[in-house]
Design a protein around this motif. Structure first.
Motif, short mmCIF file in Angstrom:
data_model
loop_
_atom_site.label_atom_id
_atom_site.label_comp_id
_atom_site.label_asym_id
_atom_site.label_seq_id
_atom_site.Cartn_x
_atom_site.Cartn_y
_atom_site.Cartn_z
N ASN A 195 0.83 -1.19 0.00
CA ASN A 195 0.00 0.00 0.00
C ASN A 195 0.87 1.25 0.00
N ALA A 196 0.31 2.36 -0.47
CA ALA A 196 1.05 3.62 -0.55
C ALA A 196 0.67 4.53 0.60
N SER B 231 18.07 31.39 3.13
CA SER B 231 18.92 32.02 4.12
C SER B 231 18.15 33.13 4.84
N ALA B 232 18.33 33.19 6.16
CA ALA B 232 17.65 34.21 6.97
C ALA B 232 18.59 35.36 7.31
N GLU B 233 19.63 35.52 6.50
CA GLU B 233 20.53 36.65 6.70
C GLU B 233 19.82 37.98 6.47
N THR B 234 18.88 37.97 5.55
CA THR B 234 18.06 39.14 5.23
C THR B 234 16.62 38.68 5.04
N PRO B 235 15.66 39.60 5.01
CA PRO B 235 14.31 39.21 4.62
C PRO B 235 14.33 38.54 3.25
N TYR B 236 13.37 37.66 3.02
CA TYR B 236 13.38 36.86 1.80
C TYR B 236 13.14 37.72 0.57
N ASP B 237 14.00 37.55 -0.41
CA ASP B 237 13.86 38.17 -1.71
C ASP B 237 14.02 37.07 -2.76
N GLU B 238 12.99 36.87 -3.55
CA GLU B 238 13.00 35.78 -4.52
C GLU B 238 14.18 35.85 -5.47
N GLU B 239 14.65 37.05 -5.76
CA GLU B 239 15.73 37.22 -6.74
C GLU B 239 17.12 37.07 -6.13
N THR B 240 17.28 37.47 -4.86
CA THR B 240 18.63 37.54 -4.30
C THR B 240 18.92 36.60 -3.13
N SER B 241 17.91 36.10 -2.45
CA SER B 241 18.16 35.27 -1.27
C SER B 241 18.78 33.94 -1.64
N TYR B 242 19.76 33.51 -0.84
CA TYR B 242 20.39 32.21 -1.05
C TYR B 242 19.44 31.12 -0.60
N THR B 243 19.25 30.12 -1.43
CA THR B 243 18.39 28.98 -1.07
C THR B 243 19.15 27.68 -1.31
N VAL B 244 18.76 26.65 -0.57
CA VAL B 244 19.44 25.36 -0.65
C VAL B 244 18.46 24.30 -0.14
N THR B 245 18.69 23.06 -0.49
CA THR B 245 17.84 21.97 -0.02
C THR B 245 18.49 21.27 1.16
N LEU B 246 17.95 21.53 2.36
CA LEU B 246 18.47 20.93 3.59
C LEU B 246 17.57 19.82 4.11
N ASP B 247 16.33 19.77 3.63
CA ASP B 247 15.31 18.90 4.21
C ASP B 247 14.98 17.76 3.24
N GLY B 248 14.69 16.61 3.81
CA GLY B 248 14.31 15.48 2.97
C GLY B 248 14.35 14.17 3.72
N PHE B 249 14.55 13.08 2.96
CA PHE B 249 14.45 11.74 3.52
C PHE B 249 15.59 10.85 3.03
N ILE B 250 15.96 9.91 3.89
CA ILE B 250 16.80 8.77 3.54
C ILE B 250 15.95 7.53 3.77
N VAL B 251 15.98 6.56 2.85
CA VAL B 251 15.14 5.37 2.99
C VAL B 251 15.97 4.11 2.77
N SER B 252 15.57 3.05 3.43
CA SER B 252 16.18 1.75 3.16
C SER B 252 15.64 1.20 1.85
N GLU B 253 16.37 0.28 1.26
CA GLU B 253 16.02 -0.18 -0.09
C GLU B 253 14.74 -1.00 -0.15
N ASN B 254 14.22 -1.43 1.00
CA ASN B 254 12.93 -2.11 0.99
C ASN B 254 11.76 -1.14 1.09
N VAL B 255 12.07 0.16 0.99
CA VAL B 255 11.05 1.21 0.93
C VAL B 255 11.12 1.83 -0.46
N LYS B 256 10.08 1.65 -1.24
CA LYS B 256 10.04 2.21 -2.60
C LYS B 256 9.47 3.62 -2.55
N VAL B 257 10.21 4.58 -3.12
CA VAL B 257 9.73 5.96 -3.21
C VAL B 257 8.89 6.08 -4.47
N ASN B 258 7.60 6.32 -4.26
CA ASN B 258 6.66 6.39 -5.37
C ASN B 258 6.48 7.82 -5.89
#
Length: 366
Positions: free
Chosen positions: A67-68, A315-342
């Motif tokens: 099941n999903a 980045s929270a160095e300054t208020p958010y600006d879509e054009e100039t604010s630094y962004t990065v992917t810090l959040d997510g998941f690690i899964v064991s191989e018996n878990v299929k990512v659908n």
């Protein structure tokens, strides 16, 4: 002795007295901080509760291989980070949320996001239950007014002494942690301590932990959900490596026993595979080469690049600006191989309610 010399001597004495008072006050404060600083013991059993016993979710969700199910991770930033917010530890101006009303509004908005998505499991980080910075709003209690019908556990990440930094708005004393929600019944949960710096920098990074929530599946195995928030400000390369090694050790043990493992949260590493030049030290690439055998990054299983085009942190160095604010992917998941990512998605809320945006994953147990 002339009058001028007398006045000079008296001024010098005053300066010496003021310096001595400052040194004594600093010494008393330093003694207070070190005396009240503490780390929770390792392997703490967490209390599992159910929110909304009388809600329309009368029966716990059954976890059936094949099941999903959907799982979300979201760092809620103690309810402070609207788009105009900047944080002093990132180089910004503010240490507290704007006011109590903005904390309540931010947490309620993120709770509504969870309700709208309606995932089966939710991992939250930076949930304050009593903090100077969040005007002592119990954010877990507030979340529970919206997020009904879930089993949940709370793992205290840290409980800081009163910190008089920055001087213009002392960060204060803050108790914050990780919350794991589950539609399925959590039979047991544990808080595990992570290695941290033993130097003075530990006063900024405080305590660190991850939680494990264990859920029985219909085939007799367990779904082991890890909720983690690794170090950002007080971590060295050695500390970051030690934290991942500690996390891996238990994940591997669960996987070897035939269980399903999902680890989600804020890893404070760039989870994308491609290298970025001149990235901040706290946003180094996640060391994929250290992943234990039998594990993979959830983002690597995304079916469509558009689903993960948006970065999960600004980045929270300054208020958010879509054009100039630094962004990065810090959040997510690690899964064991018996878990299929659908399905895997970085949800784009434009950092409206937090400096992080949520990540949503659909998985199938094989």
């Amino acid at each position: 002795m002339t009058q001028e010399m007398f006045e000079l001597k008296r001024a010098v004495k005053r300066i010496i007295l003021i310096v001595l008072v400052i040194l004594v006050a600093f010494g008393i404060y330093a003694a207070y901080v070190f005396k009240t600083y503490y780390r929770l013991p390792d392997k703490l059993t967490l209390e599992v509760k159910r929110n909304g016993e009388n809600s329309y979710f009368e029966e716990p969700l059954k976890i059936v291989p094949g099941n999903a199910y959907f799982i979300m991770t979201y760092n809620i930033g103690f309810g402070a980070y609207h788009k105009d917010y900047s944080f002093f530890m990132d180089g910004g101006k503010q240490s507290w949320a704007d006011d109590e009303e903005s904390v309540i509004a931010g947490v309620c908005s993120m709770a509504e996001v969870i309700n709208d998505v309606n995932p089966d499991f939710v991992l939250l980080q930076e949930v304050d239950i009593d903090g100077t910075r969040s005007y002592h709003v119990d954010e877990l209690e507030l979340l529970n007014q919206f997020v009904k019908g879930y089993y949940y556990d709370y793992a205290q990440n840290y409980d800081s002494p009163f910190l008089f930094v920055p001087p213009w708005q002392p960060h204060g004393a803050n108790k914050s942690g990780l919350v794991t929600y589950s539609r399925a019944k959590i039979t047991d949960a544990m808080r595990r301590s992570l290695p941290i710096s033993e130097s003075f920098s530990k006063l900024m990074d405080l305590d660190r932990c991850y939680s494990i929530s264990r859920i029985p599946t219909e085939n007799g195995r367990q779904l082991c959900i890890y909720n983690v928030h690794t170090s950002a400000y007080g971590g060295s390369d050695e500390i970051r490596a030690a934290q991942l090694a500690t996390l891996y050790e238990e994940m591997e043990a669960d996987y070897r026993e035939g269980n399903y493992v999902i680890c989600g949260g804020d890893f404070n590493h760039d989870l994308r595979e491609e290298k970025v030049e001149n990235a901040p030290k706290w946003a180094y690439n996640f060391p994929r080469e250290t992943l234990p055998e039998g594990f993979q990054m959830g983002i690597d299983c995304a079916k469509d690049a558009e689903d993960v085009a948006h970065n999960t942190y600004r980045s929270a160095e300054t208020p958010y600006d879509e054009e100039t604010s630094y962004t990065v992917t810090l959040d997510g998941f690690i899964v064991s191989e018996n878990v299929k990512v659908n399905y895997y998605q970085h949800m784009n809320w434009g950092y409206e309610f937090s400096d992080h945006d949520p990540v949503l994953m659909q998985f199938i147990l094989e």
